[in-house]
Scaffold this active site. Sequence first.
Site, PDB file in Angstrom:
ATOM      1  CE1 TYR A 123      -7.236  -1.989  -2.711  1.00 34.86           C
ATOM      2  CE2 TYR A 123      -7.648  -3.630  -1.014  1.00 34.86           C
ATOM      3  CZ  TYR A 123      -6.904  -3.186  -2.084  1.00 34.86           C
ATOM      4  OH  TYR A 123      -5.844  -3.923  -2.544  1.00 34.86           O
ATOM      5  CD  GLU A 205       0.271 -11.911  -0.952  1.00 39.84           C
ATOM      6  OE1 GLU A 205       0.202 -10.906  -1.680  1.00 39.84           O
ATOM      7  OE2 GLU A 205       0.033 -11.880   0.269  1.00 39.84           O
ATOM      8  CG  ASP A 238       3.252  -2.600   0.504  1.00 37.11           C
ATOM      9  OD1 ASP A 238       4.428  -2.188   0.508  1.00 37.11           O
ATOM     10  OD2 ASP A 238       2.305  -1.988   1.028  1.00 37.11           O
TER      11      ASP A 238
END
Length: 376
Positions: A123, A205, A238
């Site tokens: 980022y 997640e 990921d």
Amino acid sequence: MAYTTFSQTKNDQLKEPMFFGQPVNVARYDQQKYDIFEKLIEKQLSFFWRPEEVDVSRDRIDYQALPEHEKHIFISNLKYQTLLDSIQGRSPNVALLPLISIPELETWVETWAFSETIHSRSYTHIIRNIVNDPSVVFDDIVTNEQIQKRAEGISSYYDELIEMTSYWHLLGEGTHTVNGKTVTVSLRELKKKLYLCLMSVNALEAIRFYVSFACSFAFAERELMEGNAKIIRLIARDEALHLTGTQHMLNLLRSGADDPEMAEIAEECKQECYDLFVQAAQQEKDWADYLFRDGSMIGLNKDILCQYVEYITNIRMQAVGLDLPFQTRSNPIPWINTWLVSDNVQVAPQEVEVSSYLVGQIDSEVDTDDLSNFQL
């Protein structure tokens, strides 16, 4: 029970539970109680990448040409994702490692947290490229009211687990007075906090990244901000692994296969876990509302995103044995699977960064027959 970084008591690690057994001494990988974590480690290592590998120079031009409401969507998502991965880059290690008692799970958590730090660095790589002063973006993360609303729901479960783990290691079970506050420590209550923390991480997640992912991919569908989308695609790959890891932990615990008491705790916490997921989904809908407050973008709007949040929430909750809260059963943005499943797209390697490239997966054997067609 005092924590030690190297227990000198000999034990059979195949007989230890995932958590609350004897702390790991020898990190050995010739045997595993749960080989799924070893497979996740190998897969994550094969996925290794660096953000600098992806060319984002074109994104600066694209970003300057975006209308203001689309700039708001793009930069707000980067702020939110930075917050999430800042938490995930440190918290699994701090919260879970002192409680883990099998080496394959210990190493998986460390591998998982390390990959989250790569996401945070990504980022910075993106933001540094598109704005002149990245500090303006990063400084807003800790003061932005919309981001703060989400941060508390994510960090509170980690913080409570870390606090009680500290008391358990230092003081042991019982009622204690700490800084004038009465604290009751019990192993069962600590197990409950662990289970709820894992469920909260699972929700993070499973749901919390996907509104941001969808926006990044929607820009790329219009051939805008493509460097960013390539990085986000690697991050999404990921995150799918990390999600699998937390799902396996939770399902092993709630089945009672690892610790019979955890099955009872999972049943006790079922409603709280349900509410936790529904709250996370609602926060993501509120986030979509915030993103699109000044206007929508081609191919995506608040209503479609809210339907997508409901769709993935149902799938994720079903995977950990929870009831389905929403009616949405079909994917309202099926094109997103092109980005989330790396095998779906074929590209010319000389033209773009290949996100499906795996490290350490090459067959290095060469036979003389392989060279038979060569002429000098």
